[in-house]
Design a protein around this motif. Structure first.
Motif, short mmCIF file in Angstrom:
data_model
loop_
_atom_site.label_atom_id
_atom_site.label_comp_id
_atom_site.label_asym_id
_atom_site.label_seq_id
_atom_site.Cartn_x
_atom_site.Cartn_y
_atom_site.Cartn_z
N GLN A 39 -2.39 5.53 -3.71
CA GLN A 39 -1.56 5.39 -4.89
C GLN A 39 -0.54 6.06 -5.01
OE1 GLN A 39 -4.03 5.69 -8.44
NE2 GLN A 39 -2.65 4.43 -9.77
N ALA A 40 0.83 5.76 -5.00
CA ALA A 40 2.07 6.25 -5.24
C ALA A 40 2.32 6.51 -6.71
CB ALA A 40 3.11 5.66 -4.54
N PRO A 41 3.04 7.68 -7.20
CA PRO A 41 3.41 7.82 -8.42
C PRO A 41 4.16 6.51 -9.20
CG PRO A 41 4.14 9.72 -7.24
CD PRO A 41 3.68 8.72 -6.09
N GLY A 42 3.60 6.12 -10.24
CA GLY A 42 4.21 4.76 -10.75
C GLY A 42 3.68 3.39 -10.34
N LYS A 43 2.92 3.45 -8.92
CA LYS A 43 2.46 2.11 -8.84
C LYS A 43 0.88 2.19 -8.81
CE LYS A 43 6.18 1.89 -5.21
NZ LYS A 43 6.56 1.59 -3.83
N GLU A 44 0.42 0.79 -8.44
CA GLU A 44 -1.08 0.71 -8.56
C GLU A 44 -1.57 1.12 -7.15
OE1 GLU A 44 -1.05 -3.55 -11.34
OE2 GLU A 44 -1.78 -3.69 -9.47
N ARG A 45 -3.16 1.26 -7.22
CA ARG A 45 -3.79 1.66 -6.38
C ARG A 45 -3.69 0.39 -5.25
NH1 ARG A 45 -8.90 5.52 -7.06
NH2 ARG A 45 -7.35 6.49 -8.19
N GLU A 46 -3.62 0.76 -4.02
CA GLU A 46 -3.69 -0.35 -3.08
C GLU A 46 -4.72 -0.20 -2.05
OE1 GLU A 46 -0.30 -1.60 0.27
OE2 GLU A 46 -0.12 0.20 -0.35
N GLY A 47 -5.34 -0.99 -1.61
CA GLY A 47 -6.38 -1.13 -0.78
C GLY A 47 -5.46 -0.98 0.65
N VAL A 48 -5.86 0.06 1.70
CA VAL A 48 -5.20 0.30 2.79
C VAL A 48 -5.93 -0.25 4.07
CG1 VAL A 48 -4.26 1.86 4.59
CG2 VAL A 48 -4.07 2.12 1.93
N ALA A 49 -7.30 0.04 4.14
CA ALA A 49 -8.01 -0.53 5.21
C ALA A 49 -9.62 -0.40 4.81
CB ALA A 49 -7.89 0.45 6.40
N SER A 50 -10.44 -1.04 5.72
CA SER A 50 -11.98 -0.87 5.33
C SER A 50 -12.64 -1.10 6.45
CB SER A 50 -12.18 -2.04 4.22
OG SER A 50 -12.10 -3.20 4.47
N ILE A 51 -13.81 -0.87 6.67
CA ILE A 51 -14.67 -0.86 7.77
C ILE A 51 -16.20 -1.12 7.41
CG2 ILE A 51 -15.00 1.59 7.97
CD1 ILE A 51 -15.02 1.18 10.91
N PRO A 106 -11.93 -8.74 2.64
CA PRO A 106 -10.73 -8.68 1.83
C PRO A 106 -10.64 -9.92 0.78
CG PRO A 106 -10.29 -9.73 3.94
CD PRO A 106 -11.87 -9.06 3.86
N PRO A 107 -9.79 -9.50 -0.29
CA PRO A 107 -9.18 -8.26 -0.27
C PRO A 107 -9.74 -7.07 -0.86
CG PRO A 107 -8.58 -9.75 -2.21
CD PRO A 107 -9.58 -10.52 -1.38
N MET A 108 -9.11 -6.02 -0.73
CA MET A 108 -9.94 -4.81 -1.31
C MET A 108 -9.26 -4.52 -2.71
SD MET A 108 -9.10 -2.22 1.88
CE MET A 108 -9.99 -0.80 1.07
N LYS A 109 -10.66 -4.48 -3.62
CA LYS A 109 -10.13 -4.29 -4.94
C LYS A 109 -10.86 -2.97 -5.60
CE LYS A 109 -10.32 -9.02 -5.75
NZ LYS A 109 -10.98 -10.34 -6.36
N SER A 110 -10.23 -2.10 -6.01
CA SER A 110 -10.84 -0.91 -6.34
C SER A 110 -12.38 -1.06 -7.28
CB SER A 110 -10.01 -0.04 -7.39
OG SER A 110 -8.58 0.12 -6.76
N PRO A 111 -12.44 -1.94 -8.10
CA PRO A 111 -13.58 -1.94 -9.07
C PRO A 111 -14.85 -2.17 -8.10
CG PRO A 111 -11.84 -3.14 -10.04
CD PRO A 111 -11.40 -2.77 -8.58
N ASP A 112 -14.52 -2.67 -6.73
CA ASP A 112 -15.67 -3.18 -5.96
C ASP A 112 -16.43 -1.85 -5.25
OD1 ASP A 112 -14.23 -6.24 -4.92
OD2 ASP A 112 -15.27 -5.82 -6.57
#
Length: 126
Positions: A39-51, A106-112
């Motif tokens: 998460q960058a300032p002013g931006k939404e949290r982004e899923g980057v990678a999962s395993i 995917p897609p990666m969602k924070s609530p999950d």
């Protein structure tokens, strides 16, 4: 009690590399899907990678595909994110997260994701 502790962030120049670590406790990384968000300032949290446990199936956001690599070391109960060819737009707080169960897609969602670390800052200068 599930705990995730990230480390390895820092400041690098564009083109540089970092390796982020996520040490898990209270469970084994081989039992849950693990992921990295940013998460960058002013931006939404982004899923980057999962395993998925076992490491056979990984997912990457298009923005990092070919540059970042997620992996796990079950002996150390740790998940890693190798960041190569870093760009200024990769600057963000990076968070490790775990789902309650084995599977993720995917897609990666924070609530999950049920469990989160405190984050580690990555800053890339041009």
């Amino acid at each position: 009690q599930v705990q995730l502790v990230e480390s390895g962030g820092g400041s690098v120049q564009a083109g540089g590399s970092l390796r982020l670590s996520c040490k898990a406790s209270g469970y084994t990384v081989s039992s849950k899907c693990m992921g990295w968000f940013r998460q960058a300032p002013g931006k939404e949290r982004e899923g980057v990678a999962s395993i998925i446990p076992g490491g056979d199936r990984t997912y990457y956001a298009d923005s990092v595909k070919g540059r970042f690599t997620i992996s796990q070391d079950t002996a150390k109960n740790t998940v890693y994110l190798q960041l190569n060819s870093l760009k200024p737009e990769d600057t963000a707080m990076y968070y490790c997260a775990a789902r309650a169960g084995f599977w993720c897609s995917p897609p990666m969602k924070s609530p999950d994701f049920s469990y989160w670390g405190q984050g580690t800052q990555v800053t890339v200068s041009s």
